[in-house]
Design an enzyme around this catalytic site. Structure first.
Site, PDB file in Angstrom:
ATOM      1  CB  SER A  10      -0.910   0.013   1.224  1.00 14.20           C
ATOM      2  OG  SER A  10      -1.570   1.261   1.327  1.00 14.20           O
ATOM      3  CG  ASP A  37      -5.214   2.172   0.764  1.00 14.91           C
ATOM      4  OD1 ASP A  37      -6.084   1.296   0.612  1.00 14.91           O
ATOM      5  OD2 ASP A  37      -4.094   1.936   1.245  1.00 14.91           O
ATOM      6  CG  HIS A  68      -9.544  -0.238  -1.178  1.00  9.80           C
ATOM      7  ND1 HIS A  68      -9.090  -0.557   0.081  1.00  9.80           N
ATOM      8  CD2 HIS A  68     -10.905  -0.312  -1.108  1.00  9.80           C
ATOM      9  CE1 HIS A  68     -10.111  -0.804   0.873  1.00  9.80           C
ATOM     10  NE2 HIS A  68     -11.228  -0.654   0.176  1.00  9.80           N
ATOM     11  N   GLY A 148      -9.923   3.445   6.687  1.00 14.58           N
ATOM     12  CA  GLY A 148      -9.779   4.861   7.010  1.00 14.58           C
ATOM     13  C   GLY A 148      -8.370   5.284   7.340  1.00 14.58           C
ATOM     14  N   GLY A 151      -1.800   1.476   9.319  1.00  6.47           N
ATOM     15  CA  GLY A 151      -1.098   1.177  10.563  1.00  6.47           C
ATOM     16  C   GLY A 151      -1.956   0.573  11.656  1.00  6.47           C
ATOM     17  CG  ASP A 181      -6.222  -3.188   2.973  1.00  3.58           C
ATOM     18  OD1 ASP A 181      -5.302  -2.996   3.787  1.00  3.58           O
ATOM     19  OD2 ASP A 181      -6.658  -2.292   2.223  1.00  3.58           O
TER      20      ASP A 181
END
Length: 242
Positions: A10, A37, A68, A148, A151, A181
């Protein structure tokens, strides 16, 4: 024999001041996709990347762009991201009106443009909600964190949801890729791969490593070995694609 697990780093965790360098690095490391993302600040409480960025990524990336869309109005924006060069477009089931036929409409728009269509579900959406669409999809994205922010820690039990999707696909006689994911790394790759995951999205586990190339290889190795063990034992949702 199954196909090897693919790692989709990502780029939300990459160095934005050296993006072309980081893309080349993950390609050298054997990444299968570039995971992008896209967040709009409405569907999820964060704002990230947009169409111009995807278009520029397409110019430098040699591996497919796995885009995504975590956005509130996917039917409006899907054509934008297709035109920008997305190879896989993932939309959230929760952002579409199933009764109004919006899920089928989104899938059709993506596939008609020659891209691969994927649907994602949040951790609190029942996997059964995917059942009507499984035969239409190239990929299913199972979120193992709430979308959203990067990490986040892996939500325990997500591997069981992967197995449910794999079983659902087998029952329908189809084999979409299953992507996971959220919190993916050396500690979590094995469990989801053993249950049928084909593609793992890894952000911090790759770009936060001392050697991102080695990190990609290690995550893939752990996932593949777990799949081999599960397939040999006849366990989990691993599907022989050979």
């Amino acid at each position: 024999m199954f196909e090897p697990v693919k790692i989709a780093p990502s780029i939300l965790s990459a160095d934005f001041m050296n993006m072309e360098r980081d893309i080349a690095m993950i390609e050298e490391g054997g990444a299968g996709y570039v995971h992008v993302d896209v967040m709009d600040g409405h569907f999820v409480p964060n704002l990230t990347l947009g169409v111009p960025f995807v278009k520029q990524l397409k110019e430098v990336a040699e591996i497919p762009l796995d885009v995504h869309l975590m956005i509130a109005n996917p039917l409006v924006q899907i054509p934008w991201f297709l035109e920008a060069g997305s190879d896989i477009v993932t939309v959230h089931l929760e952002a579409l009106d199933a009764v109004a036929g919006e899920v089928e409409q989104a899938i059709g728009m993506i596939r008609d443009a020659g891209a691969k269509a994927a649907i994602s579900i949040k951790p609190d959406t029942p996997t059964e909600a995917l059942a009507p669409y499984i035969p239409l999809l190239d990929m299913v994205l199972v979120m193992s964190v709430y979308p959203g922010f990067s990490g986040q820690s892996y939500i325990e039990g997500s591997d069981a949801r992967v197995a449910e999707v794999a079983a659902m696909a087998a029952a329908a006689g189809t084999r979409p890729l299953i992507e996971v994911d959220g919190g993916m790394g050396v500690k979590t790759a094995g469990s989801v791969a053993a249950c049928g995951a084909d593609v793992l999205v890894a952000g911090n586990a790759v770009f936060g490593a001392l050697d991102p190339r080695a990190a990609i290889a290690e995550i893939a190795r752990i996932a593949d070995e777990a799949r081999e063990r599960a397939l040999a034992a006849g366990e989990g949702g691993v599907r022989d694609r050979g």
